[in-house]
Scaffold this motif. Sequence first.
Motif, PDB file in Angstrom:
ATOM      1  N   GLY A 283      36.878 -12.830  26.319  1.00  0.00           N
ATOM      2  CA  GLY A 283      37.893 -11.984  25.696  1.00  0.00           C
ATOM      3  C   GLY A 283      38.300 -10.824  26.588  1.00  0.00           C
ATOM      4  O   GLY A 283      39.421 -10.311  26.477  1.00  0.00           O
ATOM      5  N   TRP A 284      37.412 -10.415  27.484  1.00  0.00           N
ATOM      6  CA  TRP A 284      37.734  -9.330  28.410  1.00  0.00           C
ATOM      7  C   TRP A 284      38.851  -9.733  29.358  1.00  0.00           C
ATOM      8  O   TRP A 284      39.596  -8.865  29.849  1.00  0.00           O
ATOM      9  CB  TRP A 284      36.492  -8.914  29.197  1.00  0.00           C
ATOM     10  N   ILE A 285      38.979 -11.027  29.637  1.00  0.00           N
ATOM     11  CA  ILE A 285      40.031 -11.499  30.543  1.00  0.00           C
ATOM     12  C   ILE A 285      41.400 -11.224  29.931  1.00  0.00           C
ATOM     13  O   ILE A 285      42.288 -10.654  30.577  1.00  0.00           O
ATOM     14  CB  ILE A 285      39.844 -13.000  30.839  1.00  0.00           C
ATOM     15  N   PHE A 286      41.574 -11.618  28.666  1.00  0.00           N
ATOM     16  CA  PHE A 286      42.840 -11.378  27.985  1.00  0.00           C
ATOM     17  C   PHE A 286      43.079  -9.885  27.776  1.00  0.00           C
ATOM     18  O   PHE A 286      44.209  -9.410  27.875  1.00  0.00           O
ATOM     19  CB  PHE A 286      42.888 -12.101  26.639  1.00  0.00           C
TER      20      PHE A 286
ATOM     21  N   GLY B  56      42.063  -7.381  29.668  1.00  0.00           N
ATOM     22  CA  GLY B  56      42.497  -6.811  30.942  1.00  0.00           C
ATOM     23  C   GLY B  56      43.942  -7.180  31.261  1.00  0.00           C
ATOM     24  O   GLY B  56      44.730  -6.339  31.706  1.00  0.00           O
ATOM     25  N   GLY B  57      44.297  -8.438  31.026  1.00  0.00           N
ATOM     26  CA  GLY B  57      45.675  -8.862  31.242  1.00  0.00           C
ATOM     27  C   GLY B  57      46.644  -8.136  30.330  1.00  0.00           C
ATOM     28  O   GLY B  57      47.754  -7.770  30.737  1.00  0.00           O
ATOM     29  N   ALA B  58      46.233  -7.914  29.074  1.00  0.00           N
ATOM     30  CA  ALA B  58      47.095  -7.213  28.112  1.00  0.00           C
ATOM     31  C   ALA B  58      47.284  -5.751  28.505  1.00  0.00           C
ATOM     32  O   ALA B  58      48.384  -5.210  28.377  1.00  0.00           O
ATOM     33  CB  ALA B  58      46.503  -7.329  26.706  1.00  0.00           C
ATOM     34  N   MET B  59      46.208  -5.104  28.969  1.00  0.00           N
ATOM     35  CA  MET B  59      46.339  -3.707  29.408  1.00  0.00           C
ATOM     36  C   MET B  59      47.272  -3.602  30.611  1.00  0.00           C
ATOM     37  O   MET B  59      48.107  -2.698  30.681  1.00  0.00           O
ATOM     38  CB  MET B  59      44.966  -3.118  29.719  1.00  0.00           C
ATOM     39  N   ALA B  60      47.166  -4.547  31.539  1.00  0.00           N
ATOM     40  CA  ALA B  60      48.060  -4.548  32.694  1.00  0.00           C
ATOM     41  C   ALA B  60      49.506  -4.801  32.256  1.00  0.00           C
ATOM     42  O   ALA B  60      50.439  -4.214  32.809  1.00  0.00           O
ATOM     43  CB  ALA B  60      47.617  -5.611  33.706  1.00  0.00           C
ATOM     44  N   ALA B  61      49.692  -5.663  31.246  1.00  0.00           N
ATOM     45  CA  ALA B  61      51.044  -5.962  30.754  1.00  0.00           C
ATOM     46  C   ALA B  61      51.687  -4.731  30.130  1.00  0.00           C
ATOM     47  O   ALA B  61      52.889  -4.506  30.291  1.00  0.00           O
ATOM     48  CB  ALA B  61      50.998  -7.105  29.746  1.00  0.00           C
ATOM     49  N   VAL B  62      50.908  -3.927  29.429  1.00  0.00           N
ATOM     50  CA  VAL B  62      51.462  -2.700  28.835  1.00  0.00           C
ATOM     51  C   VAL B  62      51.885  -1.728  29.931  1.00  0.00           C
ATOM     52  O   VAL B  62      52.943  -1.109  29.851  1.00  0.00           O
ATOM     53  CB  VAL B  62      50.443  -2.054  27.865  1.00  0.00           C
TER      54      VAL B  62
ATOM     55  N   THR C 236      59.272 -10.871  33.579  1.00  0.00           N
ATOM     56  CA  THR C 236      58.616 -11.867  34.440  1.00  0.00           C
ATOM     57  C   THR C 236      57.168 -11.488  34.694  1.00  0.00           C
ATOM     58  O   THR C 236      56.276 -12.351  34.618  1.00  0.00           O
ATOM     59  CB  THR C 236      59.378 -11.988  35.777  1.00  0.00           C
ATOM     60  N   ILE C 237      56.914 -10.232  34.965  1.00  0.00           N
ATOM     61  CA  ILE C 237      55.542  -9.780  35.220  1.00  0.00           C
ATOM     62  C   ILE C 237      54.694  -9.939  33.963  1.00  0.00           C
ATOM     63  O   ILE C 237      53.542 -10.384  34.038  1.00  0.00           O
ATOM     64  CB  ILE C 237      55.534  -8.322  35.732  1.00  0.00           C
ATOM     65  N   ILE C 238      55.238  -9.605  32.806  1.00  0.00           N
ATOM     66  CA  ILE C 238      54.485  -9.748  31.562  1.00  0.00           C
ATOM     67  C   ILE C 238      54.152 -11.219  31.315  1.00  0.00           C
ATOM     68  O   ILE C 238      53.011 -11.559  30.951  1.00  0.00           O
ATOM     69  CB  ILE C 238      55.266  -9.157  30.375  1.00  0.00           C
ATOM     70  N   LEU C 239      55.125 -12.103  31.523  1.00  0.00           N
ATOM     71  CA  LEU C 239      54.880 -13.540  31.338  1.00  0.00           C
ATOM     72  C   LEU C 239      53.852 -14.062  32.337  1.00  0.00           C
ATOM     73  O   LEU C 239      52.983 -14.870  31.974  1.00  0.00           O
ATOM     74  CB  LEU C 239      56.184 -14.320  31.472  1.00  0.00           C
TER      75      LEU C 239
ATOM     76  N   SER D  32      46.285 -14.804  32.528  1.00  0.00           N
ATOM     77  CA  SER D  32      45.133 -14.536  31.651  1.00  0.00           C
ATOM     78  C   SER D  32      44.686 -15.816  30.961  1.00  0.00           C
ATOM     79  O   SER D  32      43.483 -16.097  30.871  1.00  0.00           O
ATOM     80  CB  SER D  32      45.491 -13.488  30.604  1.00  0.00           C
ATOM     81  N   ALA D  33      45.649 -16.583  30.465  1.00  0.00           N
ATOM     82  CA  ALA D  33      45.310 -17.833  29.782  1.00  0.00           C
ATOM     83  C   ALA D  33      44.653 -18.820  30.740  1.00  0.00           C
ATOM     84  O   ALA D  33      43.659 -19.480  30.398  1.00  0.00           O
ATOM     85  CB  ALA D  33      46.556 -18.444  29.148  1.00  0.00           C
ATOM     86  N   LEU D  34      45.181 -18.914  31.957  1.00  0.00           N
ATOM     87  CA  LEU D  34      44.636 -19.847  32.940  1.00  0.00           C
ATOM     88  C   LEU D  34      43.237 -19.429  33.393  1.00  0.00           C
ATOM     89  O   LEU D  34      42.324 -20.266  33.462  1.00  0.00           O
ATOM     90  CB  LEU D  34      45.583 -19.933  34.136  1.00  0.00           C
ATOM     91  N   VAL D  35      43.069 -18.163  33.680  1.00  0.00           N
ATOM     92  CA  VAL D  35      41.746 -17.675  34.102  1.00  0.00           C
ATOM     93  C   VAL D  35      40.745 -17.853  32.968  1.00  0.00           C
ATOM     94  O   VAL D  35      39.599 -18.285  33.196  1.00  0.00           O
ATOM     95  CB  VAL D  35      41.823 -16.197  34.554  1.00  0.00           C
ATOM     96  N   TYR D  36      41.161 -17.556  31.732  1.00  0.00           N
ATOM     97  CA  TYR D  36      40.252 -17.759  30.598  1.00  0.00           C
ATOM     98  C   TYR D  36      39.883 -19.229  30.462  1.00  0.00           C
ATOM     99  O   TYR D  36      38.730 -19.551  30.182  1.00  0.00           O
ATOM    100  CB  TYR D  36      40.859 -17.261  29.280  1.00  0.00           C
ATOM    101  N   PHE D  37      40.829 -20.133  30.646  1.00  0.00           N
ATOM    102  CA  PHE D  37      40.532 -21.559  30.515  1.00  0.00           C
ATOM    103  C   PHE D  37      39.505 -21.997  31.547  1.00  0.00           C
ATOM    104  O   PHE D  37      38.556 -22.720  31.232  1.00  0.00           O
ATOM    105  CB  PHE D  37      41.815 -22.387  30.631  1.00  0.00           C
ATOM    106  N   PHE D  38      39.658 -21.544  32.809  1.00  0.00           N
ATOM    107  CA  PHE D  38      38.675 -21.895  33.828  1.00  0.00           C
ATOM    108  C   PHE D  38      37.315 -21.242  33.534  1.00  0.00           C
ATOM    109  O   PHE D  38      36.268 -21.852  33.771  1.00  0.00           O
ATOM    110  CB  PHE D  38      39.173 -21.528  35.225  1.00  0.00           C
TER     111      PHE D  38
END
Length: 186
Positions: A103-106, A108-114, A121-124, A130-136
Amino acid sequence: MKKNVYITGYLPLFSIILFSSAFAIHIERLLISKLKFFGVYQGMRELFSAQTIHLSAGFCLFLLFFMTFAALKLLSDSCMQLGLFFFSMDKEGDTLRLTRQGGWIFFGGAMAAVVLNFSLTIILILFAASALVYFFYFLLKASTYMNSVNIMGMVFLQLFFWAAFGLVTAYTVVRLYNALMAGIAS
């Protein structure tokens, strides 16, 4: 000092809130600029204050994105657990406990998106990364209870599910758009 295993239970909710905020802030700015371009904003200003227009648009967009991300989280969790049901040799649920820290992966990605909400494009990219890194991360942690054939089965189940979901969604949007354009033309 005893470690609390539930400390990461709030991360999905905060991640959804932060990603929803990032998308809503960016889209709200874009929406207001388009309303100004088409001359609708000035008419709205006669009825409402600028703050009311911005807050209302922002809140409605936040709510829309929040509901979308919450639904995607529900689908994702269901698909992951279905994959574990079919392919994992874990019968006690240890895989889910091992992957909870992801959950920390998402988050961190969400904080960077804000912080980087000036570009859609950057938010997407941050959301997809985040989704790809979490999946791996999930596959790495789940590999303890899976052999290579089961891991490939899990990957193909995820790919099939998300490809089917994306295609059905895109098909529905295109059909809705075509029906709307046909209604406007007639």
